[in-house]
Write a protein that holds these residues in place. Structure first.
Motif, PDB file in Angstrom:
ATOM      1  N   GLY A   1       0.790  -1.228   0.000  1.00  0.00           N
ATOM      2  CA  GLY A   1       0.000   0.000   0.000  1.00  0.00           C
ATOM      3  C   GLY A   1       0.818   1.272   0.000  1.00  0.00           C
ATOM      4  O   GLY A   1       0.515   2.222  -0.726  1.00  0.00           O
ATOM      5  N   ASN A   2       1.885   1.312   0.801  1.00  0.00           N
ATOM      6  CA  ASN A   2       2.693   2.534   0.888  1.00  0.00           C
ATOM      7  C   ASN A   2       3.454   2.808  -0.403  1.00  0.00           C
ATOM      8  O   ASN A   2       3.567   3.957  -0.829  1.00  0.00           O
ATOM      9  N   ALA A   3       3.991   1.757  -1.015  1.00  0.00           N
ATOM     10  CA  ALA A   3       4.714   1.935  -2.287  1.00  0.00           C
ATOM     11  C   ALA A   3       3.752   2.388  -3.383  1.00  0.00           C
ATOM     12  O   ALA A   3       4.080   3.262  -4.191  1.00  0.00           O
ATOM     13  N   PHE A   4       2.553   1.819  -3.394  1.00  0.00           N
ATOM     14  CA  PHE A   4       1.552   2.218  -4.377  1.00  0.00           C
ATOM     15  C   PHE A   4       1.157   3.677  -4.181  1.00  0.00           C
ATOM     16  O   PHE A   4       1.076   4.444  -5.139  1.00  0.00           O
TER      17      PHE A   4
ATOM     18  N   LEU B   1       1.364   6.816  -6.715  1.00  0.00           N
ATOM     19  CA  LEU B   1       0.124   7.517  -7.030  1.00  0.00           C
ATOM     20  C   LEU B   1       0.284   9.031  -6.904  1.00  0.00           C
ATOM     21  O   LEU B   1      -0.253   9.787  -7.702  1.00  0.00           O
ATOM     22  N   PHE B   2       1.059   9.464  -5.916  1.00  0.00           N
ATOM     23  CA  PHE B   2       1.204  10.899  -5.664  1.00  0.00           C
ATOM     24  C   PHE B   2       2.434  11.514  -6.325  1.00  0.00           C
ATOM     25  O   PHE B   2       2.796  12.644  -6.047  1.00  0.00           O
TER      26      PHE B   2
ATOM     27  N   ASN C   1       2.689  18.653 -13.337  1.00  0.00           N
ATOM     28  CA  ASN C   1       2.576  18.824 -11.890  1.00  0.00           C
ATOM     29  C   ASN C   1       1.206  18.359 -11.388  1.00  0.00           C
ATOM     30  O   ASN C   1       0.594  18.977 -10.525  1.00  0.00           O
ATOM     31  N   VAL C   2       0.734  17.267 -11.961  1.00  0.00           N
ATOM     32  CA  VAL C   2      -0.540  16.669 -11.575  1.00  0.00           C
ATOM     33  C   VAL C   2      -0.278  15.207 -11.227  1.00  0.00           C
ATOM     34  O   VAL C   2       0.388  14.502 -11.986  1.00  0.00           O
ATOM     35  N   ASN C   3      -0.778  14.757 -10.072  1.00  0.00           N
ATOM     36  CA  ASN C   3      -0.608  13.346  -9.726  1.00  0.00           C
ATOM     37  C   ASN C   3      -1.820  12.536 -10.205  1.00  0.00           C
ATOM     38  O   ASN C   3      -2.798  13.090 -10.712  1.00  0.00           O
TER      39      ASN C   3
ATOM     40  N   ASP D   1      -0.213  19.379   1.848  1.00  0.00           N
ATOM     41  CA  ASP D   1      -0.077  19.773   0.441  1.00  0.00           C
ATOM     42  C   ASP D   1      -1.004  18.936  -0.439  1.00  0.00           C
ATOM     43  O   ASP D   1      -1.680  19.467  -1.322  1.00  0.00           O
ATOM     44  N   ILE D   2      -1.027  17.638  -0.195  1.00  0.00           N
ATOM     45  CA  ILE D   2      -1.888  16.765  -0.989  1.00  0.00           C
ATOM     46  C   ILE D   2      -3.357  17.126  -0.762  1.00  0.00           C
ATOM     47  O   ILE D   2      -4.125  17.253  -1.719  1.00  0.00           O
TER      48      ILE D   2
END
Length: 145
Positions: free
Chosen positions: A9-12, A16-17, A23-25, A57-58
């Protein structure tokens, strides 16, 4: 979905971000393109929700894109239904309230020291703000008080 099955999950979430050249995730891109199914899938992942809720920020950028989406929907009524669904879904999944939006209005995105990798026409969030009208618009679109 295939990537999330291959990675923890953390790597994904880290992938993803990651920002593209504009400059768009990927989460922002799904909001921007009214990808309801994609957002529904991503927002059910605990690692994604945790990253959104723990990174100001996210979260600021998500609210900024939700506000952008409401502006787009007012210009293109055919997207209004999807916009309403997205705002409600994202708001509920990330526990975004009117208070959250008001707090984020004072947050500023810091301009990166280097623009390497950005396209000429990238999104410059450090020059943007979340306007007062966004609070009212997002409230009208089902983000709770």
């Amino acid at each position: 979905r295939k990537m999330s099955a291959l990675l923890d999950g953390n790597a994904f979430a880290a992938l993803l971000f990651k920002n593209d050249g504009y400059n768009v995730n990927a989460l922002e891109s799904a909001i921007r393109k009214n990808k309801v199914d994609t957002l529904q899938y991503l927002l059910q992942l605990d690692a994604v929700k945790m990253e959104c809720q723990s990174n100001k920020d996210i979260m600021w950028r998500i609210v900024w894109w939700l506000n952008w989406l409401t502006k787009k929907a007012s210009d293109h009524p055919t997207t209004k239904e999807a916009t309403d669904v997205i705002i409600k879904m994202v708001g509920e999944a990330l526990s975004i309230t009117q208070e959250t939006v008001k707090e984020l209005q004072t947050h500023k995105i810091v301009e990166p020291e280097s623009m390497t990798g950005f396209a000429e026409e990238h999104y410059s969030y450090w020059n943007e703000s979340i306007p007062d009208e966004a609070v009212a618009k997002l409230r009208d679109e089902s983000i709770p008080d």
